[in-house]
Design a protein around this motif. Structure first.
Motif, PDB file in Angstrom:
ATOM      1  N   THR A 290       0.856  -1.023  -0.026  1.00  0.00           N
ATOM      2  CA  THR A 290       0.028   0.166  -0.121  1.00  0.00           C
ATOM      3  C   THR A 290       1.064   1.289  -0.077  1.00  0.00           C
TER       4      THR A 290
ATOM      5  N   PRO B 109      -5.657  -1.645  -0.056  1.00  0.00           N
ATOM      6  CA  PRO B 109      -6.137  -1.160  -1.421  1.00  0.00           C
ATOM      7  C   PRO B 109      -7.469  -1.374  -1.668  1.00  0.00           C
TER       8      PRO B 109
ATOM      9  N   ASP C  57       0.808   2.271   4.956  1.00  0.00           N
ATOM     10  CA  ASP C  57       0.821   0.973   4.859  1.00  0.00           C
ATOM     11  C   ASP C  57       0.810   0.452   6.259  1.00  0.00           C
TER      12      ASP C  57
END
Length: 235
Positions: free
Chosen positions: A15, A148, A167
């Motif tokens: 991510t 995502p 992330d």
């Protein structure tokens, strides 16, 4: 690189901003894309590459080890790092039609075998328009993405909103509150498990005056999660 075929471009990213670069680059070539995460089991990655008939896997140098050693015949790997190091010619990009496939999302399927669900360009526009209207998303919004969620990515970008990625698999959630505050985030999206861990780890009350919406999806949300959310966030 473009050709007559419409074999998808496979994207392997965490991510991160590079994922968004890969998505937009794939769509601009006129090819659909298929995405998988580095944490996916090798068998799943191999199955997705085989079923999708992808001819290119686009990734970062540090993630090359996550790609199966034996790629399907005719499939090759390319790193974004190598592409950005060289000057790229300006290519005549194809005009997209709404009926063309934009991406293929592989679910686990009822049998446990990945099953591809295709989304068209028209589908992206329709869902994005509905999402933008439902949540009154504007160019003033700053949208934080912790996992995502392709449809939300397109909705944010098409509304002109700023898109920020965190992330949590690499960074955890201990510093997340400070980051949300520093970036003046207005929209926040994660899965319930991540939200639960984030709120349970808080050592001080949340002060996020800009935040107006917390979005959750992808897994089961419990009553205890809602109670924790209500106790942590402003009304």
């Amino acid at each position: 690189e473009m050709g007559a075929g419409l074999e998808p471009i496979a994207l392997l990213f965490e991510t991160e901003a590079a994922l968004l670069v890969g998505i937009l680059a794939a769509l601009k070539t006129g090819r659909p894309f298929v995405y998988f995460e580095p944490t996916d089991p090798p068998a799943r990655i191999e199955t997705i590459l085989s079923l999708s008939q992808a001819r290119v896997v686009l990734t970062n140098e540090r993630l090359l080890a996550q790609i199966p050693a034996e790629l399907p015949s005719g499939c090759r790997q390319v790193t974004l790092d190598s592409l950005l190091e060289r000057d790229a010619p300006r290519l005549p990009l194809p005009q997209q039609r709404g009926s063309e496939i934009a991406y293929i999302n592989f679910t686990s399927g009822s049998t446990g075998r990945p099953k591809g669900v295709m989304t068209t360009h028209a589908g992206i526009v329709h869902h994005s328009d509905r999402w933008i209207r439902c949540f009154s998303v504007t160019a003033r919004d700053r949208f934080a993405l912790l996992r995502p969620a392709l449809r939300l990515v397109f909705g944010a970008l098409l509304a002109g909103a700023a898109l920020y990625v965190w992330d949590h698999k690499r960074k955890g959630t201990l510093d997340l509150a400070a980051w949300l505050s520093q970036q003046a985030i207005t929209l926040f999206y994660s899965g319930p498990t991540t939200l639960r861990h984030f709120l349970q780890e808080l050592t001080a009350p949340l002060t996020l005056p800009h935040l107006r919406l917390v979005l959750q999806s992808g897994e089961r949300l419990y009553g205890s999660d809602v109670a924790l959310y209500r106790a942590s966030f402003a009304p």
